[in-house]
Write a protein that holds these residues in place. Structure first.
Motif, PDB file in Angstrom:
ATOM      1  N   ASN A 187       1.016  -1.273  -0.447  1.00  0.00           N
ATOM      2  CA  ASN A 187       0.141   0.257  -0.227  1.00  0.00           C
ATOM      3  C   ASN A 187       1.218   1.333  -0.028  1.00  0.00           C
ATOM      4  OD1 ASN A 187      -2.285   1.447  -0.092  1.00  0.00           O
ATOM      5  ND2 ASN A 187      -2.850   1.575   2.144  1.00  0.00           N
ATOM      6  N   ILE A 188       1.681   1.656  -0.566  1.00  0.00           N
ATOM      7  CA  ILE A 188       2.759   2.210  -1.045  1.00  0.00           C
ATOM      8  C   ILE A 188       2.597   3.100  -2.247  1.00  0.00           C
ATOM      9  CG2 ILE A 188       4.892   3.421  -1.495  1.00  0.00           C
ATOM     10  CD1 ILE A 188       5.740   0.375   0.396  1.00  0.00           C
ATOM     11  N   THR A 189       2.136   4.406  -1.862  1.00  0.00           N
ATOM     12  CA  THR A 189       1.952   4.877  -3.401  1.00  0.00           C
ATOM     13  C   THR A 189       3.178   5.326  -3.667  1.00  0.00           C
ATOM     14  OG1 THR A 189       0.011   6.357  -1.915  1.00  0.00           O
ATOM     15  CG2 THR A 189       1.227   7.340  -3.763  1.00  0.00           C
ATOM     16  N   LEU A 190       3.279   5.488  -5.705  1.00  0.00           N
ATOM     17  CA  LEU A 190       4.245   5.901  -6.443  1.00  0.00           C
ATOM     18  C   LEU A 190       4.309   7.799  -6.739  1.00  0.00           C
ATOM     19  CD1 LEU A 190       6.499   5.902  -8.104  1.00  0.00           C
ATOM     20  CD2 LEU A 190       5.219   4.964 -10.275  1.00  0.00           C
ATOM     21  N   VAL A 191       5.583   7.799  -6.395  1.00  0.00           N
ATOM     22  CA  VAL A 191       5.674   9.540  -6.186  1.00  0.00           C
ATOM     23  C   VAL A 191       6.295  10.300  -7.377  1.00  0.00           C
ATOM     24  CG1 VAL A 191       5.554  11.269  -5.892  1.00  0.00           C
ATOM     25  CG2 VAL A 191       4.929  10.444  -4.132  1.00  0.00           C
ATOM     26  N   TYR A 192       6.580  10.436  -8.821  1.00  0.00           N
ATOM     27  CA  TYR A 192       7.879  10.374  -9.908  1.00  0.00           C
ATOM     28  C   TYR A 192       7.803  11.628 -10.930  1.00  0.00           C
ATOM     29  CZ  TYR A 192       4.419   8.588 -13.826  1.00  0.00           C
ATOM     30  OH  TYR A 192       3.507   8.812 -14.527  1.00  0.00           O
ATOM     31  N   GLY A 193       8.642  11.334 -11.906  1.00  0.00           N
ATOM     32  CA  GLY A 193       8.198  12.405 -12.622  1.00  0.00           C
ATOM     33  C   GLY A 193       7.249  13.011 -13.464  1.00  0.00           C
ATOM     34  N   GLY A 194       6.399  11.538 -13.507  1.00  0.00           N
ATOM     35  CA  GLY A 194       4.509  11.925 -13.899  1.00  0.00           C
ATOM     36  C   GLY A 194       4.399  12.029 -15.848  1.00  0.00           C
ATOM     37  N   GLY A 195       5.501  11.432 -16.148  1.00  0.00           N
ATOM     38  CA  GLY A 195       5.831  11.200 -17.734  1.00  0.00           C
ATOM     39  C   GLY A 195       5.390   9.473 -18.328  1.00  0.00           C
ATOM     40  N   TRP A 196       5.037   8.983 -19.089  1.00  0.00           N
ATOM     41  CA  TRP A 196       4.506   8.572 -19.561  1.00  0.00           C
ATOM     42  C   TRP A 196       5.973   7.585 -20.905  1.00  0.00           C
ATOM     43  CZ3 TRP A 196       4.758   7.082 -25.109  1.00  0.00           C
ATOM     44  CH2 TRP A 196       4.263   8.251 -26.409  1.00  0.00           C
ATOM     45  N   VAL A 197       6.610   8.201 -20.808  1.00  0.00           N
ATOM     46  CA  VAL A 197       7.831   7.773 -21.850  1.00  0.00           C
ATOM     47  C   VAL A 197       8.879   6.818 -21.260  1.00  0.00           C
ATOM     48  CG1 VAL A 197       7.667   9.644 -23.346  1.00  0.00           C
ATOM     49  CG2 VAL A 197       8.621  10.493 -21.732  1.00  0.00           C
ATOM     50  N   GLY A 198       9.463   6.037 -21.538  1.00  0.00           N
ATOM     51  CA  GLY A 198      10.475   5.526 -20.577  1.00  0.00           C
ATOM     52  C   GLY A 198      10.300   4.833 -19.686  1.00  0.00           C
ATOM     53  N   VAL A 199      11.450   4.537 -18.364  1.00  0.00           N
ATOM     54  CA  VAL A 199      11.031   3.456 -17.217  1.00  0.00           C
ATOM     55  C   VAL A 199      10.462   3.779 -16.535  1.00  0.00           C
ATOM     56  CG1 VAL A 199      12.401   2.703 -15.524  1.00  0.00           C
ATOM     57  CG2 VAL A 199      13.154   3.187 -17.306  1.00  0.00           C
ATOM     58  N   MET A 200      10.031   5.773 -16.880  1.00  0.00           N
ATOM     59  CA  MET A 200       8.679   6.301 -15.303  1.00  0.00           C
ATOM     60  C   MET A 200       7.500   5.417 -16.400  1.00  0.00           C
ATOM     61  SD  MET A 200      10.164  10.332 -15.381  1.00  0.00           S
ATOM     62  CE  MET A 200       9.224  10.890 -17.038  1.00  0.00           C
ATOM     63  N   GLY A 201       7.056   5.616 -17.020  1.00  0.00           N
ATOM     64  CA  GLY A 201       5.499   4.731 -18.051  1.00  0.00           C
ATOM     65  C   GLY A 201       5.795   3.700 -18.009  1.00  0.00           C
ATOM     66  N   ILE A 202       6.548   2.868 -17.480  1.00  0.00           N
ATOM     67  CA  ILE A 202       6.223   1.417 -17.748  1.00  0.00           C
ATOM     68  C   ILE A 202       6.356   1.517 -15.970  1.00  0.00           C
ATOM     69  CG2 ILE A 202       8.067  -0.827 -17.542  1.00  0.00           C
ATOM     70  CD1 ILE A 202       9.728   0.182 -19.484  1.00  0.00           C
ATOM     71  N   LEU A 203       7.132   1.945 -15.056  1.00  0.00           N
ATOM     72  CA  LEU A 203       6.364   2.079 -13.473  1.00  0.00           C
ATOM     73  C   LEU A 203       4.746   2.316 -13.335  1.00  0.00           C
ATOM     74  CD1 LEU A 203       7.603   1.300 -10.663  1.00  0.00           C
ATOM     75  CD2 LEU A 203       8.312   4.060 -11.085  1.00  0.00           C
ATOM     76  N   ALA A 204       5.059   4.109 -14.296  1.00  0.00           N
ATOM     77  CA  ALA A 204       3.764   4.308 -13.169  1.00  0.00           C
ATOM     78  C   ALA A 204       2.622   3.408 -14.442  1.00  0.00           C
ATOM     79  CB  ALA A 204       2.802   5.249 -13.826  1.00  0.00           C
ATOM     80  N   ASP A 205       2.653   3.081 -14.883  1.00  0.00           N
ATOM     81  CA  ASP A 205       1.457   1.630 -15.573  1.00  0.00           C
ATOM     82  C   ASP A 205       1.313   0.250 -15.155  1.00  0.00           C
ATOM     83  OD1 ASP A 205       0.875   3.922 -17.470  1.00  0.00           O
ATOM     84  OD2 ASP A 205       2.328   2.611 -19.291  1.00  0.00           O
ATOM     85  N   ALA A 206       2.604  -0.127 -14.599  1.00  0.00           N
ATOM     86  CA  ALA A 206       2.749  -1.480 -13.551  1.00  0.00           C
ATOM     87  C   ALA A 206       2.381  -1.553 -12.431  1.00  0.00           C
ATOM     88  CB  ALA A 206       4.232  -1.164 -13.195  1.00  0.00           C
ATOM     89  N   VAL A 207       2.488   0.020 -11.727  1.00  0.00           N
ATOM     90  CA  VAL A 207       1.618   0.327 -11.024  1.00  0.00           C
ATOM     91  C   VAL A 207       0.483   0.581 -10.804  1.00  0.00           C
ATOM     92  CG1 VAL A 207       1.104   2.337  -8.369  1.00  0.00           C
ATOM     93  CG2 VAL A 207       3.157   0.917  -9.184  1.00  0.00           C
TER      94      VAL A 207
END
Length: 194
Positions: A33-53
């Motif tokens: 139950n940990i919220t992801l905070v990140y750079g807000g992009g849909w591209v690259g590793v950022m996007g993969i991580l956000a989509d996976a969460v």
């Protein structure tokens, strides 16, 4: 920890080990139950991580400067997307929203973000644990360079010890959860005043 800020690349090199590790990190965060905070992009590793969460039912908060929104790299499917004026505000807001910081593989921007918040920790400006998710040895040389800084007396061992690292997301989050950082003690220990 209730939220973790993850610094990572806006590019993805296609490495299946990295992708699997990102998926494991996402699964671990959601299961705890940990919220992801990140750079807000849909591209690259950022996007993969956000989509996976998000696909696991987790929460993802993005923080992105307006100029990157104008370039259409902002992820519009997040739990929350905060648009700020500049890169410095982005780092400050991300740090304010999190209880811990993890760096995944990335480039100059990833390193710059990580080292600024690490410096803030060293100076006692926050007490969020910081960790490097050292996927497949990606950051071995960087970690070695930190040891060289200690050897040459440019970095105190106590401050080098602030940087946690593991190649396993589960182990890294466990390490971060078990550490108790008192910013004033770090700062004064560094200055040999206490």
């Amino acid at each position: 920890m209730q939220s973790i800020c993850v610094f990572c690349g806006a590019n993805f090199n296609g490495d299946p080990i990295l992708k699997d590790t990102v998926e494991l990190l996402a699964g671990t965060m959601v299961s705890q139950n940990i919220t992801l905070v990140y750079g807000g992009g849909w591209v690259g590793v950022m996007g993969i991580l956000a989509d996976a969460v998000l696909k696991r039912g987790g929460k993802a908060i993005g923080v992105i400067p307006q100029f990157l929104m104008d370039k259409e790299v902002g992820h519009t499917g997040l739990t929350e997307l905060r648009v700020v004026e500049n890169m410095h505000q982005r780092k400050q807001v991300m740090n304010d929203l999190c209880d811990g910081i993890i760096m995944l593989p990335g480039g100059f921007g990833t390193l710059e973000e990580f080292f600024e918040v690490l410096t803030w920790l060293q100076l006692g400006l926050h007490n969020n644990p910081v960790g490097i998710l050292n996927v497949n040895g990606f950051y071995d040389l960087l970690l070695k360079q930190m040891d060289v800084m200690v050897e040459h007396s440019f970095l105190k061992p106590a401050n080098r010890d602030l940087v946690l690292s593991s190649g396993d997301p589960i182990e890294l989050i466990s390490m971060m959860n078990s550490i108790d950082i008192k910013p004033d003690e770090v700062w004064f220990r560094d200055r040999n005043l206490s």
